[in-house]
Scaffold this motif. Structure first.
Motif, short mmCIF file in Angstrom:
data_model
loop_
_atom_site.label_atom_id
_atom_site.label_comp_id
_atom_site.label_asym_id
_atom_site.label_seq_id
_atom_site.Cartn_x
_atom_site.Cartn_y
_atom_site.Cartn_z
N PHE A 20 30.51 34.81 19.00
CA PHE A 20 30.16 34.90 20.41
C PHE A 20 29.07 35.94 20.67
N ALA A 21 28.27 36.22 19.68
CA ALA A 21 27.26 37.28 19.81
C ALA A 21 26.31 37.05 20.96
N SER A 22 26.02 35.78 21.25
CA SER A 22 25.06 35.48 22.31
C SER A 22 25.71 35.29 23.67
N VAL A 23 27.01 35.49 23.74
CA VAL A 23 27.75 35.24 24.97
C VAL A 23 27.92 36.54 25.75
N SER A 24 27.66 36.48 27.04
CA SER A 24 27.89 37.64 27.90
C SER A 24 29.36 37.70 28.24
N ALA A 25 30.06 38.76 27.83
CA ALA A 25 31.50 38.86 28.05
C ALA A 25 31.86 40.28 28.41
N GLY A 26 33.17 40.53 28.66
CA GLY A 26 33.63 41.87 28.99
C GLY A 26 33.79 42.69 27.73
N GLU A 27 32.69 42.84 26.99
CA GLU A 27 32.79 43.45 25.66
C GLU A 27 33.12 44.94 25.70
N ASP A 28 33.03 45.57 26.85
CA ASP A 28 33.34 46.99 26.95
C ASP A 28 34.83 47.25 27.14
N PHE A 29 35.61 46.21 27.36
CA PHE A 29 37.03 46.40 27.64
C PHE A 29 37.77 46.83 26.38
N ARG A 30 38.49 47.94 26.48
CA ARG A 30 39.29 48.44 25.37
C ARG A 30 40.60 49.00 25.92
N ILE A 31 41.69 48.60 25.32
CA ILE A 31 42.98 49.17 25.68
C ILE A 31 43.09 50.54 25.01
N ASN A 32 43.55 51.50 25.77
CA ASN A 32 43.76 52.84 25.24
C ASN A 32 44.66 52.77 24.02
N ARG A 33 44.17 53.29 22.89
CA ARG A 33 44.93 53.19 21.63
C ARG A 33 46.20 54.03 21.67
N ASP A 34 46.22 55.08 22.48
CA ASP A 34 47.45 55.84 22.66
C ASP A 34 48.52 54.98 23.32
N TYR A 35 48.07 54.13 24.27
CA TYR A 35 49.02 53.24 24.93
C TYR A 35 49.60 52.24 23.92
N LEU A 36 48.75 51.74 23.01
CA LEU A 36 49.24 50.81 22.00
C LEU A 36 50.30 51.45 21.11
N GLU A 37 50.07 52.70 20.75
CA GLU A 37 51.05 53.43 19.94
C GLU A 37 52.38 53.53 20.68
N GLN A 38 52.30 53.88 21.96
CA GLN A 38 53.52 54.02 22.77
C GLN A 38 54.21 52.68 22.95
#
Length: 221
Positions: A20-38
């Motif tokens: 999807f390199a040419s696709v405009s998407a919400g690529e900046d979205f990241r879940i907080n990794r601390d939340y994933l640990e919890q």
């Protein structure tokens, strides 16, 4: 354990990114990794996988797709993955508005949790906030309060309804089983009549559960 799943997810994400390199998407979205640990500690490995799947969906969705395609994708994502359960069953209280993070972590929620998760997800993939209303309705068949998400293509348009009770997205006029009472988003609060006239009833932060939810979202998002 989370590192194992995170590495596996990163490999998948790398492949997806290449495709999807040419696709405009919400690529900046990241879940907080601390939340994933919890989440893994509290709810198990499945919670991490669901959250990463949600993150990937947001990051790889083509923002150039029509709003209708986005509505269908998000509606299906939540309706087919998450179980319905009452707040008493999940949280031990009569009324609790979960964030999408809590909703996916628990793998269960009631009607407002579905509507809220769809609202924030659609915003994240490029649907304009002013087109989205979380709608409080009466479910006439059951005689109970219910919550759905409404999408207005224009302020005057008849809305489409996204509902955890059904997978089909229908115009409001086709949903004779629900009676709108009021709707809200981050911009304001409307009665059903005032929404049709384009007039605000007030500020949405008058709704304490919505205010509490927004505070939790700022912490987790």
């Amino acid at each position: 354990m989370i590192r194992h799943y995170y590495r596996a997810w990163l490999l998948t994400a790398l492949i997806v990114t290449m495709v999807f390199a040419s696709v405009s998407a919400g690529e900046d979205f990241r879940i907080n990794r601390d939340y994933l640990e919890q989440a893994e500690i509290k709810y198990g490995e499945g919670a991490v996988l669901r959250l990463l799947e949600w993150e990937e969906m947001i990051r790889t969705t083509d923002r150039n797709k029509t709003d209708l395609k986005k509505l269908e994708k998000v509606n299906q994502f939540f309706n087919t993955r998450i179980m319905y359960a009452t707040d008493i069953e999940i949280w031990g209280v009569e009324d609790y508005w979960a964030t999408p993070f809590e909703f996916l972590s628990r793998n269960a929620g009631d009607c407002e949790d579905f509507a809220i998760a769809k609202y924030f997800t659609l915003k994240a993939i490029g649907v304009k906030e002013e087109r989205l209303n979380i709608l409080y309705v009466k479910a006439l068949q059951y005689g109970i309060a219910h919550m759905v998400l409404a999408y207005y293509e224009t302020p005057e348009a008849e809305p489409l309804i996204l509902d955890n009770y059904m997978d089909s997205i229908l115009l409001a006029s086709k949903r004779r089983d629900i009676l709108p009472v009021f709707g809200f988003n981050a911009s304001g609060l409307w009665s059903s009549r005032q929404r049709a006239q384009g007039n605000l009833s007030g500020r949405s932060d008058r709704l304490r559960p919505w205010q509490d939810l927004q505070a939790k979202m700022h912490k987790d998002w």
